[in-house]
Enzyme design. Structure first.
Site, short mmCIF file in Angstrom:
data_model
loop_
_atom_site.label_atom_id
_atom_site.label_comp_id
_atom_site.label_asym_id
_atom_site.label_seq_id
_atom_site.Cartn_x
_atom_site.Cartn_y
_atom_site.Cartn_z
N LEU A 182 31.23 42.18 21.62
CA LEU A 182 32.10 43.32 21.36
C LEU A 182 32.62 43.94 22.65
O LEU A 182 31.93 43.92 23.68
CB LEU A 182 31.34 44.39 20.57
CG LEU A 182 30.92 43.98 19.15
CD1 LEU A 182 29.99 45.04 18.57
CD2 LEU A 182 32.13 43.77 18.25
N SER A 189 52.36 34.46 58.72
CA SER A 189 53.41 35.50 58.62
C SER A 189 52.90 36.85 59.11
O SER A 189 53.61 37.55 59.83
CB SER A 189 53.86 35.66 57.17
OG SER A 189 54.50 34.49 56.71
N SER A 241 26.18 49.65 25.12
CA SER A 241 26.49 48.69 26.19
C SER A 241 25.28 48.51 27.10
O SER A 241 25.14 47.48 27.76
CB SER A 241 27.66 49.18 27.04
OG SER A 241 28.78 49.46 26.24
N LYS A 273 25.06 43.97 20.98
CA LYS A 273 25.33 45.33 21.45
C LYS A 273 24.49 46.32 20.62
O LYS A 273 24.38 46.16 19.41
CB LYS A 273 26.83 45.62 21.28
CG LYS A 273 27.37 46.71 22.17
CD LYS A 273 28.86 46.54 22.39
CE LYS A 273 29.45 47.73 23.10
NZ LYS A 273 30.81 47.47 23.59
N HIS A 300 30.24 51.10 33.15
CA HIS A 300 30.01 52.07 32.07
C HIS A 300 28.58 51.98 31.54
O HIS A 300 28.14 52.90 30.85
CB HIS A 300 31.03 51.88 30.94
CG HIS A 300 31.05 50.50 30.35
ND1 HIS A 300 31.68 49.44 30.96
CD2 HIS A 300 30.51 50.01 29.21
CE1 HIS A 300 31.53 48.36 30.20
NE2 HIS A 300 30.82 48.67 29.14
N HIS A 317 31.03 51.72 20.55
CA HIS A 317 31.24 51.62 22.01
C HIS A 317 31.49 53.01 22.59
O HIS A 317 32.32 53.77 22.08
CB HIS A 317 32.42 50.71 22.33
CG HIS A 317 32.69 50.62 23.80
ND1 HIS A 317 32.08 49.70 24.61
CD2 HIS A 317 33.48 51.38 24.62
CE1 HIS A 317 32.48 49.88 25.86
NE2 HIS A 317 33.33 50.89 25.89
N GLU A 333 44.99 38.56 46.00
CA GLU A 333 44.98 39.83 46.74
C GLU A 333 43.89 40.78 46.27
O GLU A 333 43.38 41.58 47.05
CB GLU A 333 46.36 40.50 46.64
CG GLU A 333 47.47 39.80 47.43
CD GLU A 333 48.03 38.56 46.73
OE1 GLU A 333 47.72 38.37 45.53
OE2 GLU A 333 48.77 37.79 47.37
#
Ligand code: TPP
Length: 614
Positions: free
Chosen positions: A182, A337, A34, A241, A71, A255, A358
């Site tokens: 990938l 509100s 990666s 990759k 990662h 991976h 959110e």
């Protein structure tokens, strides 16, 4: 050394690949492939485009680099080595080891890391927050660069981020998507279909720049053009990759796997061997952040006995605390509100509408916290649950954010269970280092809002929809970690403890019990975490170890369990009757719903009687 040519930058990219392999092989874990796919783009960014003072990570003019695909830490840390801020030895001997700052996924224990990543889908929304701060608060020309994975783009929060980035015209934000085809277990949804990515990106109002992510000239051109865009840029870099090592390049099954030692040796040979280039990229400008003037905070005042909703007091107090120029507010399209709109009326330039997103709401607060602002983000308490992973990660980011959740519990009434927060206290209490506040009246709410501004970590306030009487005089203080004895006598036989609406139920219950000659002490647990253990012990000792705790929340993880934990830890075996919402509520009036849930005054009375009779 300054890398002169794009060829030199290519050499740096090979170094980043080699170092990513070496450190992950040495650690026995990590994500080298990666890292290798994005090495060319990151080498060009580091050497030629990232304006960063590596000797002064807190230089306000620095660009920001966020690895949303956290990662790929081997690549990030290899960049740090190339920048000269960590040594080769540190990278090789401490990466992913116990006690090391070079953790498996980056966190701000490292001065060059703004936010913790590793839960995919968060770095880009966080980057939007930093870019918002840059453009609208600091008013500095720094840029925010975010490296994203292509499989990561399946996260909805990435599109919340691009949507808001485009809406706020964040030309200072560049997302770089490493389209290596990938993901973890195999191919991604879109593979190398850059055209589909581009359509989506453009559909959200951002500029898409598809490139060959291994062609240095294309990379350099794309990064140059990103810097002067008026809209956010998304560089779609088509990559492979494991690029550079034929045994793994573009292969499935690699991976998150370090190369075994003998494979790593072959890879390093194929990549041209180990290098120790140092890349000093461009320096930041000299800008200083805009200084927002600060005035005296003058909290709103409330008449004793007047009926005021704590959500309204929150909004009014927030507007008052806005006198401090570093306070900012963010809304999830419910500002009328939560009453966060009171802040908008007073300080529109420091108010950010994040619409019904959110995750982005919380991430924007985190990003602003990176730049030292004091963000308050508000929505219905129930809707913070969908941003929980962001709140959890904000704690790992060591962010200082304040969240206010309104419309707590069954008390909201007719809208029904979809709008009722019945899990929020459990969720917020479980966050590392969090503070959880739940005031019952307007005066305590206002005081606690001011306390929140000075509190670090994740600070949560729960507010109530309905209006209830003001219980405290204007000079009362409410330190975090404290509580209030609202009613007591030397003859008290039982303690009734509540917070928010149930405190009012406890007061009504004490009144009813009093008519029958039963004396009850009433305790306002406005600080749920930290909780006032001393006051609980004192109350238990004074009332025969009889406590009723009533809460408008499911029993798991709420006030009752906080009380039980505190007493247990202190070794006080009190008898606690725990009234909480145990069924699935529907619609009705607040009184009907609280009664059906077993948390109204009459239930508190009955529980107290039962304890006394036992
Ligand atoms: C929210 C979340 N879900 C799942 C994971 C586990 N995970 C880590 S990396 C990864 C694949 C990522 O693929 P991509 O974004 O394409 O990055 P690449 O490693 O291929 O560059 C997954 C599923 C995670 N870290 N976060």
């Amino acid at each position: 050394m300054t890398l002169q040519t794009l060829e030199d930058v290519g050499e740096l990219a090979q170094q980043l690949r080699v170092d990513s392999i070496r450190c992950s092989t040495a650690a026995g874990s990590g994500h080298p492939t990666s890292s290798m796919s994005a090495a060319d783009v990151m080498a060009a960014l580091l050497a030629r485009h990232l304006r960063y003072d590596w000797q002064q990570a807190d230089n306000p003019a620095n660009d920001h680099l966020i690895f949303s695909k956290g990662h790929a830490s081997p690549l990030l840390y290899s960049m740090f080595k190339a920048a000269g801020v960590i040594s080769d030895d540190e990278l090789m001997t401490t990466y992913r080891r116990f006690g090391s700052v070079l953790e498996g996924h980056p966190t701000p224990v490292l001065p060059w890391v703004d936010v913790a990543t590793g839960s995919l889908g968060q770095g880009l929304p966080d980057g939007v927050g930093v870019a918002l701060a840059g453009r609208y608060l600091d008013e500095l020309p720094y840029r925010v660069w975010v490296l994203c994975g292509d499989s990561e783009m399946a996260e909805g929060s990435m599109w919340e981020a691009l949507d808001k980035a485009a809406y706020y015209r964040l030309g200072n934000l560049t997302a770089i998507v490493d389209v290596n085809r990938l993901g973890q277990r195999g191919p991604t949804e879109l593979g190398w279909d850059l055209e589909s990515y581009a359509k989506r990106v453009e559909g959200f109002g951002c500029r898409a720049v598809p490139i060959d992510g291994h062609d240095m000239e294309e990379i350099d051109k794309a990064l140059s053009s990103a810097a002067d865009a008026s809209q956010p840029t998304v560089i779609l870099a088509r990559t492979r990759k494991g690029r550079g090592f034929s045994e793994v390049e573009d292969r499935e099954g690699w991976h998150g796997r370090p190369l075994p030692a003998e494979m790593a040796e072959r890879a390093i040979v194929e990549l041209g061997g180990q290098r120790d280039l140092v890349a000093g990229g461009p320096r930041p400008g000299d800008g200083t952040p805009r200084v927002w003037p600060s005035g005296q905070v003058s909290l709103p005042r409330y008449e004793l006995g007047a009926k005021v909703a704590t959500r309204l007091a929150f909004g009014q107090a927030l507007a008052a605390v806005g006198a401090r120029g570093n306070v900012v507010a963010l809304d999830g399209e419910v500002g009328n509100s939560t009453h966060a709109e009171e802040f908008a009326k007073a300080y529109p330039e420091r108010y950010f509408e994040m619409y019904i997103a959110e995750q982005q709401l919380v991430a924007a607060a985190v990003g602003m916290s990176v730049r030292g602002y004091v963000p308050f983000a508000a929505t219905f308490a129930a809707f913070f649950t969908r941003a929980y992973d962001f709140i959890r990660m904000a704690a790992i980011s060591q962010a200082n954010i304040r969240l206010c959740g309104s419309h707590a519990g069954v008390e909201i009434g007719a809208d029904g269970p979809s709008q009722m927060a019945l899990e929020d206290l459990a969720m917020m209490r479980a966050v590392h280092g969090s503070t959880v506040l739940y005031p019952s009246d307007a005066v305590s709410t206002a005081q606690l809002v001011r306390e929140m501004a000075d509190r670090s970590g994740i600070v949560y306030m729960r507010t109530t929809r309905g209006a209830y009487p003001v219980l405290y005089g204007p000079d009362e203080t409410f330190p975090i970690g404290g509580s209030k004895v609202v009613r007591s006598s030397p003859a008290d036989q039982v303690t009734l403890a509540g917070a928010g609406v149930t405190l009012h139920n406890c007061l009504a219950a004490a009144e009813l019990l009093g008519r029958d000659g039963i004396h009850a002490r009433v305790l306002d647990l406005y600080s749920i975490k930290p909780i006032d253990t001393d006051a609980l012990l004192e109350a238990a000792a004074a009332t025969g170890d009889r406590l009723v705790v009533a809460e408008d929340h499911y029993p798991q993880g709420g006030i009752g369990e906080a009380v039980l934990e505190a007493l247990n830890d202190a070794g006080r075996p009190a008898r606690v009757a725990h009234l909480a919402v145990r069924g699935l509520p529907g619609s009705g009036t607040p009184a009907e719903l609280m009664d059906a849930a077993g948390i109204s005054a009459s239930h508190v009375v009955q529980a107290a009687r039962d304890l006394i009779a036992a």
